[in-house]
Write an enzyme that holds these catalytic residues in place. Structure first.
Site, mmCIF file in Angstrom:
data_model
loop_
_atom_site.group_PDB
_atom_site.id
_atom_site.type_symbol
_atom_site.label_atom_id
_atom_site.label_comp_id
_atom_site.label_asym_id
_atom_site.label_seq_id
_atom_site.Cartn_x
_atom_site.Cartn_y
_atom_site.Cartn_z
ATOM 1 N N TYR A 1 74.485 56.669 46.638
ATOM 2 C CA TYR A 1 73.821 56.323 47.905
ATOM 3 C C TYR A 1 74.179 54.893 48.297
ATOM 4 O O TYR A 1 74.604 54.628 49.430
ATOM 5 C CB TYR A 1 72.313 56.467 47.733
ATOM 6 N N PHE B 1 62.635 63.018 58.462
ATOM 7 C CA PHE B 1 61.408 62.222 58.639
ATOM 8 C C PHE B 1 61.598 61.175 59.741
ATOM 9 O O PHE B 1 60.950 61.225 60.801
ATOM 10 C CB PHE B 1 61.043 61.600 57.281
#
Ligand code: UDP
Length: 321
Positions: A152, A18
């Site tokens: 993450y 993206f």
């Protein structure tokens, strides 16, 4: 040959995702040759299909946690490769840790070998479930290292530490951007993030799934604003982390209502359990970006959402959704 005699070369890891694909277009627009490295785990070739025939563009299918080989000079490296949505890193915990740790090491190694400037795409997740609000870059965060999001958060925190070590020890010209929630066309429809989830649900008049009571807050930045800040940071001489995001904060429930209205939808709003360690509040303090980069977001939320809704509507019309 120096960059005054030839086109600058930019490498973008994760360049078919993206943000990576929008950044690719932006750097091509600035006259750079762009080399995209992506293993396509969460990236999508559709995002860069319109660029493939250009002579100033190259795509290399590669997992950047393995040794990176790029021939010729490289001037700028943007390290964007990583799964980036909570359900992605729940499904791909080891890859998420590997690309944040090993991938960052490889990308820094490439920058060192080529004498390139390096920018790490870091994240507001470094602040975890923050106890300071809004979050300034000086805040060290409140992260659960062993929770499901920890793969993450800790990978990016390690990536920041590695980047600063290369800066201090190898004198590499590095930058770190902490990216807050960003939205826009080319988000993956089913990546589980709130923007694609709510828009797709609203456009199909399906129930909109608000997690928890919806009182948790986020601050949403349009992709073109974010990338303008990131490119300014890359071209700056600043080495410490810089928050880039839009400080206008709202609750997730209010966000659902806004998207329903903008989509002209009849969806009902339903509640689902809140994911583990979901941050309760999030808002960037962008004083540093304003002072150092002369940057602030300019896209109004309704306008940005309309552009994003138009993108998802086009996917539905073309049968891709
Ligand atoms: N969220 C939600 N419904 C959804 C997807 C997400 O209510 O279908 C919530 C999520 O719990 C979080 C916020 O929206 O509080 C933003 O979630 P997202 O996954 O987009 O990113 P995060 O900011 O948590 O990384």
């Amino acid at each position: 040959m120096n960059t005054s005699e030839r086109r600058p070369v930019t490498v973008i890891t994760g360049g078919s995702g993206f943000l990576g694909s929008h950044l690719t277009e932006k750097m091509l627009g600035l006259g750079h040759k762009v080399v995209v490295l992506d293993n396509l785990v969460t990236g999508n070739l559709d995002n860069i299909a319109h660029l493939r025939s250009r002579t100033d563009f190259e795509f290399i299918h590669h997992d950047v946690s393995q040794y990176i080989d790029v021939t010729g000079p490289v001037d700028f490296i943007f390290h964007f490769a990583s799964p980036a949505s909570p359900i992605d890193y729940l499904e791909l915990p080891i890859q998420t840790l590997k690309v944040g740790a090993l991938g960052t090491h490889r990308a820094l190694g490439l920058a060192r070998a080529k004498g390139a400037k390096f920018l790490l795409a870091s994240t507001s997740e470094c602040y975890g479930d923050p106890l300071e609000h809004p979050q300034k870059e000086t805040y060290w965060g409140n992260v659960n290292p062993i929770g499901p999001r920890g793969v993450y958060d800790e990978a990016k925190r390690f990536a920041e530490a590695m980047t600063m070590a290369y800066h201090r020890y190898h004198k590499l010209d590095t930058k770190i951007v902490r990216i807050f929630n960003t939205y826009g066309p080319r988000m993956r429809p089913f990546d589980g993030r709130v923007v694609p989830a709510f828009i797709c649900q609203a456009l199909k008049n399906e129930p909109m799934t608000v997690f928890g009571d919806g009182k948790q807050t986020r601050s949403f930045c349009y992709c073109s604003d974010l990338l303008e800040g990131i490119v300014r940071l890359m071209m700056s001489d600043f080495h410490e982390p810089v928050n880039i995001g839009n400080p206008s904060e709202m609750t997730v429930l209010d966000f659902a209502v806004k998207i329903r209205e903008l989509c002209g939808s009849k969806s009902e709003i339903i509640h689902k359990p809140l994911p583990v360690d979901d941050p309760k509040i999030r808002q960037p303090d962008i004083t540093r970006a304003k002072e150092i980069l002369g940057w602030k977001p300019v896209m109004n939320l309704d306008e940005g959402l309309k552009l994003t809704i138009a993108y998802f509507r086009s996917l539905i019309t073309s049968g891709k959704l």
